[in-house]
Write a protein that holds these residues in place. Structure first.
Motif, mmCIF file in Angstrom:
data_model
loop_
_atom_site.group_PDB
_atom_site.id
_atom_site.type_symbol
_atom_site.label_atom_id
_atom_site.label_comp_id
_atom_site.label_asym_id
_atom_site.label_seq_id
_atom_site.Cartn_x
_atom_site.Cartn_y
_atom_site.Cartn_z
ATOM 1 N N PRO A 1 -29.748 0.427 10.309
ATOM 2 C CA PRO A 1 -28.492 -0.170 9.861
ATOM 3 C C PRO A 1 -27.444 0.915 9.662
ATOM 4 C CG PRO A 1 -30.104 -0.175 8.087
ATOM 5 C CD PRO A 1 -30.808 0.279 9.327
ATOM 6 N N PRO A 2 -26.181 0.601 9.873
ATOM 7 C CA PRO A 2 -25.132 1.613 9.722
ATOM 8 C C PRO A 2 -25.050 2.104 8.282
ATOM 9 C CG PRO A 2 -24.169 -0.557 10.020
ATOM 10 C CD PRO A 2 -25.639 -0.695 10.238
ATOM 11 N N LYS A 3 -24.736 3.380 8.126
ATOM 12 C CA LYS A 3 -24.622 3.965 6.797
ATOM 13 C C LYS A 3 -23.210 3.751 6.272
ATOM 14 C CE LYS A 3 -27.990 7.573 7.700
ATOM 15 N NZ LYS A 3 -28.229 9.015 7.738
ATOM 16 N N HIS A 4 -23.096 3.465 4.985
ATOM 17 C CA HIS A 4 -21.809 3.276 4.337
ATOM 18 C C HIS A 4 -21.718 4.243 3.166
ATOM 19 C CE1 HIS A 4 -20.926 -0.298 6.679
ATOM 20 N NE2 HIS A 4 -22.172 -0.683 6.455
ATOM 21 N N PHE A 5 -20.573 4.897 3.024
ATOM 22 C CA PHE A 5 -20.362 5.834 1.943
ATOM 23 C C PHE A 5 -19.125 5.427 1.161
ATOM 24 C CE2 PHE A 5 -22.550 8.131 5.312
ATOM 25 C CZ PHE A 5 -23.624 8.664 4.620
ATOM 26 N N ALA A 6 -19.107 5.763 -0.124
ATOM 27 C CA ALA A 6 -17.973 5.461 -0.998
ATOM 28 C C ALA A 6 -17.498 6.752 -1.643
ATOM 29 C CB ALA A 6 -18.385 4.453 -2.071
ATOM 30 N N VAL A 7 -16.228 6.773 -2.055
ATOM 31 C CA VAL A 7 -15.673 7.935 -2.733
ATOM 32 C C VAL A 7 -16.493 8.200 -3.997
ATOM 33 C CG1 VAL A 7 -13.649 8.857 -3.918
ATOM 34 C CG2 VAL A 7 -13.373 7.554 -1.804
ATOM 35 N N GLN B 1 -18.824 9.180 12.649
ATOM 36 C CA GLN B 1 -20.058 8.469 12.987
ATOM 37 C C GLN B 1 -20.654 9.039 14.249
ATOM 38 O OE1 GLN B 1 -20.297 4.343 13.398
ATOM 39 N NE2 GLN B 1 -19.958 3.929 11.278
ATOM 40 N N PRO B 2 -21.907 8.975 14.478
ATOM 41 C CA PRO B 2 -22.936 8.434 13.600
ATOM 42 C C PRO B 2 -23.277 9.467 12.534
ATOM 43 C CG PRO B 2 -23.978 9.235 15.577
ATOM 44 C CD PRO B 2 -22.486 9.419 15.760
ATOM 45 N N PHE B 3 -23.575 9.012 11.349
ATOM 46 C CA PHE B 3 -23.859 9.892 10.227
ATOM 47 C C PHE B 3 -25.352 10.224 10.186
ATOM 48 C CE2 PHE B 3 -20.390 6.992 8.820
ATOM 49 C CZ PHE B 3 -19.361 7.925 8.823
ATOM 50 N N THR B 4 -25.902 10.667 11.298
ATOM 51 C CA THR B 4 -27.339 10.872 11.389
ATOM 52 C C THR B 4 -27.819 12.057 10.562
ATOM 53 O OG1 THR B 4 -27.005 12.166 13.399
ATOM 54 C CG2 THR B 4 -27.561 9.831 13.667
ATOM 55 N N ALA B 5 -26.963 13.052 10.314
ATOM 56 C CA ALA B 5 -27.383 14.237 9.577
ATOM 57 C C ALA B 5 -27.010 14.184 8.105
ATOM 58 C CB ALA B 5 -26.770 15.485 10.223
ATOM 59 N N MET B 6 -26.427 13.057 7.649
ATOM 60 C CA MET B 6 -25.961 12.969 6.268
ATOM 61 C C MET B 6 -26.641 11.826 5.544
ATOM 62 S SD MET B 6 -22.081 13.169 4.869
ATOM 63 C CE MET B 6 -21.503 11.598 5.435
ATOM 64 N N PHE B 7 -27.060 12.112 4.305
ATOM 65 C CA PHE B 7 -27.788 11.122 3.506
ATOM 66 C C PHE B 7 -27.239 11.086 2.091
ATOM 67 C CE2 PHE B 7 -30.550 12.945 6.724
ATOM 68 C CZ PHE B 7 -30.986 11.813 7.373
ATOM 69 N N THR B 8 -27.267 9.910 1.472
ATOM 70 C CA THR B 8 -26.844 9.751 0.090
ATOM 71 C C THR B 8 -27.972 10.189 -0.832
ATOM 72 O OG1 THR B 8 -25.549 7.830 0.761
ATOM 73 C CG2 THR B 8 -25.940 8.094 -1.584
ATOM 74 N N LEU B 9 -27.600 10.843 -1.919
ATOM 75 C CA LEU B 9 -28.613 11.258 -2.907
ATOM 76 C C LEU B 9 -28.829 10.193 -3.932
ATOM 77 C CD1 LEU B 9 -27.612 14.976 -3.444
ATOM 78 C CD2 LEU B 9 -29.446 14.064 -2.060
ATOM 79 N N HIS C 1 -26.093 17.087 3.703
ATOM 80 C CA HIS C 1 -25.903 17.162 5.147
ATOM 81 C C HIS C 1 -26.811 18.263 5.676
ATOM 82 C CE1 HIS C 1 -23.991 17.915 9.033
ATOM 83 N NE2 HIS C 1 -23.479 16.703 8.932
ATOM 84 N N ASP C 2 -27.428 18.029 6.822
ATOM 85 C CA ASP C 2 -28.382 18.988 7.382
ATOM 86 C C ASP C 2 -27.751 20.364 7.634
ATOM 87 O OD1 ASP C 2 -30.286 17.029 7.295
ATOM 88 O OD2 ASP C 2 -30.254 16.605 9.452
ATOM 89 N N ALA C 3 -26.483 20.403 8.019
ATOM 90 C CA ALA C 3 -25.844 21.679 8.339
ATOM 91 C C ALA C 3 -25.026 22.255 7.181
ATOM 92 C CB ALA C 3 -24.932 21.510 9.554
ATOM 93 N N TYR C 4 -24.419 21.403 6.340
ATOM 94 C CA TYR C 4 -23.489 21.872 5.313
ATOM 95 C C TYR C 4 -24.076 21.897 3.907
ATOM 96 C CZ TYR C 4 -20.241 20.925 9.109
ATOM 97 O OH TYR C 4 -19.608 20.902 10.319
ATOM 98 N N GLY C 5 -25.152 21.192 3.655
ATOM 99 C CA GLY C 5 -25.782 21.188 2.341
ATOM 100 C C GLY C 5 -25.296 20.056 1.457
ATOM 101 N N LEU C 6 -25.219 20.311 0.139
ATOM 102 C CA LEU C 6 -24.827 19.296 -0.842
ATOM 103 C C LEU C 6 -23.319 19.161 -0.920
ATOM 104 C CD1 LEU C 6 -27.278 20.246 -3.707
ATOM 105 C CD2 LEU C 6 -27.479 18.341 -2.134
#
Length: 73
Positions: A23-29, A65-73, A35-40
């Motif tokens: 499912p598509p990822k959704h992020f909020a302010v 998009q796609p936000f494949t390398a970024m995850f919400t904590l 992120h795999d490359a940039y960190g926290l």
């Protein structure tokens, strides 16, 4: 006459069966992300489902998009 390739036929246990899309990822302010490359980082801007602006401390990065390398904590 049978047309091959019209419908993929695999056994339920086959490793070659089609994968369901995630499912598509959704992020909020304010969301904390990693992120795999940039960190926290923390989301500081959202452009609909197109991109997010993330503050990683040393720099701000616009991630599309796609936000494949970024995850919400």
């Amino acid at each position: 006459m049978t047309k091959y390739g019209a419908v993929p036929r695999h056994l339920p246990t086959s490793p070659f069966k089609a994968r369901a899309e995630a499912p598509p990822k959704h992020f909020a302010v304010g969301d904390r992300v990693t992120h795999d490359a940039y960190g926290l980082g923390r989301v500081i801007g959202v452009e609909g489902d197109i991109a997010v602006l993330v503050d990683f401390g040393s720099r701000q990065v616009r991630i599309t998009q796609p936000f494949t390398a970024m995850f919400t904590l």
